[in-house]
Enzyme design. Structure first.
Site, PDB file in Angstrom:
ATOM      1  N   GLU A 192       0.465  -1.242  -0.063  1.00 38.18           N
ATOM      2  CA  GLU A 192      -0.479   0.345   0.137  1.00 38.18           C
ATOM      3  C   GLU A 192       0.521   1.147   0.229  1.00 38.18           C
ATOM      4  O   GLU A 192       0.703   1.885   0.034  1.00 38.18           O
ATOM      5  CB  GLU A 192      -0.941   0.369   1.220  1.00 38.18           C
ATOM      6  CG  GLU A 192      -1.947  -1.519   1.471  1.00 38.18           C
ATOM      7  CD  GLU A 192      -2.645  -1.469   2.832  1.00 38.18           C
ATOM      8  OE1 GLU A 192      -4.137  -1.363   2.641  1.00 38.18           O
ATOM      9  OE2 GLU A 192      -2.019  -1.402   3.205  1.00 38.18           O
ATOM     10  N   GLU A 265      -6.393  -7.637  -1.355  1.00 39.76           N
ATOM     11  CA  GLU A 265      -7.434  -7.282   0.135  1.00 39.76           C
ATOM     12  C   GLU A 265      -8.974  -7.708  -0.322  1.00 39.76           C
ATOM     13  O   GLU A 265      -9.312  -6.315  -0.406  1.00 39.76           O
ATOM     14  CB  GLU A 265      -7.379  -6.308   0.357  1.00 39.76           C
ATOM     15  CG  GLU A 265      -5.920  -7.112   1.441  1.00 39.76           C
ATOM     16  CD  GLU A 265      -4.868  -5.807   2.073  1.00 39.76           C
ATOM     17  OE1 GLU A 265      -5.980  -4.968   2.614  1.00 39.76           O
ATOM     18  OE2 GLU A 265      -3.743  -5.303   2.577  1.00 39.76           O
TER      19      GLU A 265
END
Length: 594
Positions: A192, A265
């Site tokens: 991320e 995710e």
């Protein structure tokens, strides 16, 4: 080879020659066929040259007792998933500079090898930053000893530490790569970074850390919508997105028409913070349009000990011990209705019947663990290291303890002498919560919301018991996660000086010294809070999984069982019990310090 002379029925003979490939030759042929690993060259992934859809799920080995790894992964297989994903927590594997631990609960090689034995592929997410609602996103706290540290950048101090860590980590995982016959088909580059994006040279650096050490498998990234454009790496699969449950997959297909799409995710649930409600997500069918997915989490498990992270978007909130995550497998490994819904869904993508679902470990409600003895906080200081003397307060990470790696977790006691009373103000330099004592009597609590306490007159000993409630794991405040007292505390606007500082990180060695001390007291009339309370739990027969259910009157603290730190409790909820796995119990008497 082996030859046989056979009669042809007409008096003649012919020779039958049977060749047996040696096992070594068979493996060589298999390796040759596996040179074509996971590819992302078209609109669909391919593995060994064939179309492949990743049906993945996250299970973190460091959140599941090792004795239950196989149970959780068998249930993953039975749900119809074909790929395991896991983070790798740097702060557990290198708790002190140059001291590495890949044994027992942290045996990453054994965990990945087990996945292979059970027929699961693996996507590894080695960080160095992992987020994961884990203290400091998995980065070691000793990095913060450097006042100039810039985490997740090409700052030399961080680069040097990452290189040394990756030297060790890659030596452990490289034999498990697909190229070498192992199950790891892809490796994620950092995590991320698009939402952080402080240094445009950083992601190429991490990519080079992997490739220069021999990692040749497909590289992936993982970002949310906002970070998608900033978190990629050249040559990697940059279409791996973190999605909320209501995101439309059509947007993905329009944005990346010639790339395989993967939701790295797909959030099956969400994490909880102290003082708020428990989060629940509902299962949805998400496999339209050929998108590959990774359920985050498939099984959350437990953030045992002091390893929970925190969030801070203007207000600091620490996360609870449970990492149940409303996942298909509950914190204790039970198959939820969400699990069965997904199993029915995933079965449509398999030509053969899915394997049967293993039964969950047995549970048992044991009787009360009766508290029999106690020691006050000040009684136990003799079992900790010698106090550090300093004119000014010193933050936890810079205390000269643990081979000069500082204190990472737990509590720190700061004491000084004052000659008068008045208004005590923290100037918001308490990280994260402190009980304030005058002559060992509690006079208040300081935290992010409360900065001032009234102190009575007279010459007194002033004490601060400061708890590190968990370092922030996400966002741009990572560099400011030093704990303890991080600046001046003032009394009537005059900074306090002359501190005695005691480290109470409550490592297993400390708890062992404490429980074996023979100095426990049985007189509960004396004032003993804060302190340690020794209870004993009797287990009749083979141990079973259970839960420590604590009354709200306990307030806030930590529970240990036979030296294992089960985690934090706090009466404000939403969590009101701690998971206690059977492998940490023993038949007969069990020690339960609280």
């Amino acid at each position: 080879f082996h030859s046989l002379r056979m009669c042809d029925g007409g008096g003649g003979y012919y020779m039958v020659v049977i060749f047996f490939l040696s096992r070594r030759h068979h493996l060589d042929v298999r390796r040759m066929s596996r040179l074509e690993g996971l590819k992302a060259d078209s609109s669909q992934f391919t593995l060994e040259g064939k179309p492949f859809r990743i049906l993945g799920g996250s299970v973190h080995y460091f959140r599941v007792p090792r004795a239950y790894w196989e149970d959780r992964l068998l249930k993953m297989k039975a749900c119809g998933l074909n790929t395991l994903t896991t983070y790798v927590p740097w702060n557990l594997h290198e708790p002190e500079r140059g001291t590495f631990n890949f044994q027992d609960q942290l045996d990453l090689k054994a965990y990945v090898s087990l996945a292979a034995q059970l027929g699961l592929w693996v996507i590894l997410r080695p960080g160095p930053y992992i987020c994961a609602e884990w203290d400091l996103g998995g980065l070691p706290s000793w990095l913060l000893q450097d006042e100039e540290m810039q985490l997740r950048t090409t700052y030399p101090g961080f680069v040097n530490a990452v290189n040394l860590y990756f030297d060790k980590l890659i030596s452990v995982i490289k034999p498990l790569m697909f190229e070498g016959g192992g199950p790891i088909i892809a490796v994620q580059v950092e995590n991320e970074y698009g939402s952080f994006a402080k240094d445009d040279k950083y992601m190429p650096f991490i990519k080079n850390c992997l490739q220069s050490r021999g990692i040749k498998e497909l590289l992936m990234t993982s970002d949310n919508w906002e970070g998608l454009r900033c978190g990629g790496v050249e040559g990697g699969n940059n279409t791996d997105i973190n999605l909320e449950k209501d995101t439309n997959n059509r947007c993905l297909c329009l944005l990346f028409p010639q790339k395989p799409l993967m939701v790295m995710e797909y959030w099956s649930g969400w994490f909880d913070v102290w003082g708020e409600h428990h989060h629940v997500f509902y299962a949805e069918e998400i496999l339209d349009r050929g998108v590959s997915i990774n359920l985050y989490m498939f099984h959350g498990g437990t953030t045992f000990g002091f390893m929970n992270g925190a969030m801070d978007f203007g207000t600091y909130k620490s996360q609870v011990t449970s990492y149940d995550y409303d996942a298909p497998l509950s914190e204790a490994g039970d198959c939820t209705p969400k699990y069965h819904h997904l199993r029915n869904l995933f079965s449509q993508y398999h030509s053969e019947h899915l394997p049967g679902v293993p039964s969950s470990p047995e549970r048992k409600a044991y009787g009360p663990a009766l508290i029999q003895q106690h020691l006050s906080l000040w009684d136990v200081l003799q079992f900790s290291d010698k106090p550090h003397r300093s004119d000014r307060p010193v933050n936890m990470e810079n205390l000269p303890v643990n081979n000069n790696n500082g204190q990472s977790y737990g509590y720190t006691l700061y004491e000084t002498t004052i000659t008068g009373g008045g208004a005590l103000n923290s100037r918001n330099n308490i990280r994260d919560r402190a009980l304030v004592f005058v002559n060992r009597e509690c006079v208040g609590c300081l935290d992010y919301k409360t900065h001032e306490v009234a102190i009575p007159d007279g010459k007194r000993t002033l004490s601060f018991l400061v708890e590190n409630c968990g370092r922030v794991n996400y966002g741009k405040a990572l560099d400011e996660q030093r704990k303890g007292i991080v600046g001046d505390i003032v009394l009537n606007n005059t900074p306090l000086r002359g501190f005695s500082i005691s480290c109470l990180d409550m490592k297993p060695s400390f708890i062992k010294r404490l429980t074996n001390s023979g100095q426990w007291k049985t007189d509960f009339k004396s004032h003993c809070v804060p302190g340690f309370f020794q209870a004993r739990l009797c287990v009749d027969g083979p141990p079973k999984d259970t839960f420590c259910i604590y009354p709200q009157s306990w307030g806030k603290g930590v529970i240990f069982v036979n030296g294992q730190n089960l985690g934090r409790y706090w009466f404000i909820g939403p969590q009101h019990f701690l998971y206690l796995p059977a492998p940490w119990l023993r038949s007969g008497e069990n020690e339960v310090p609280v």
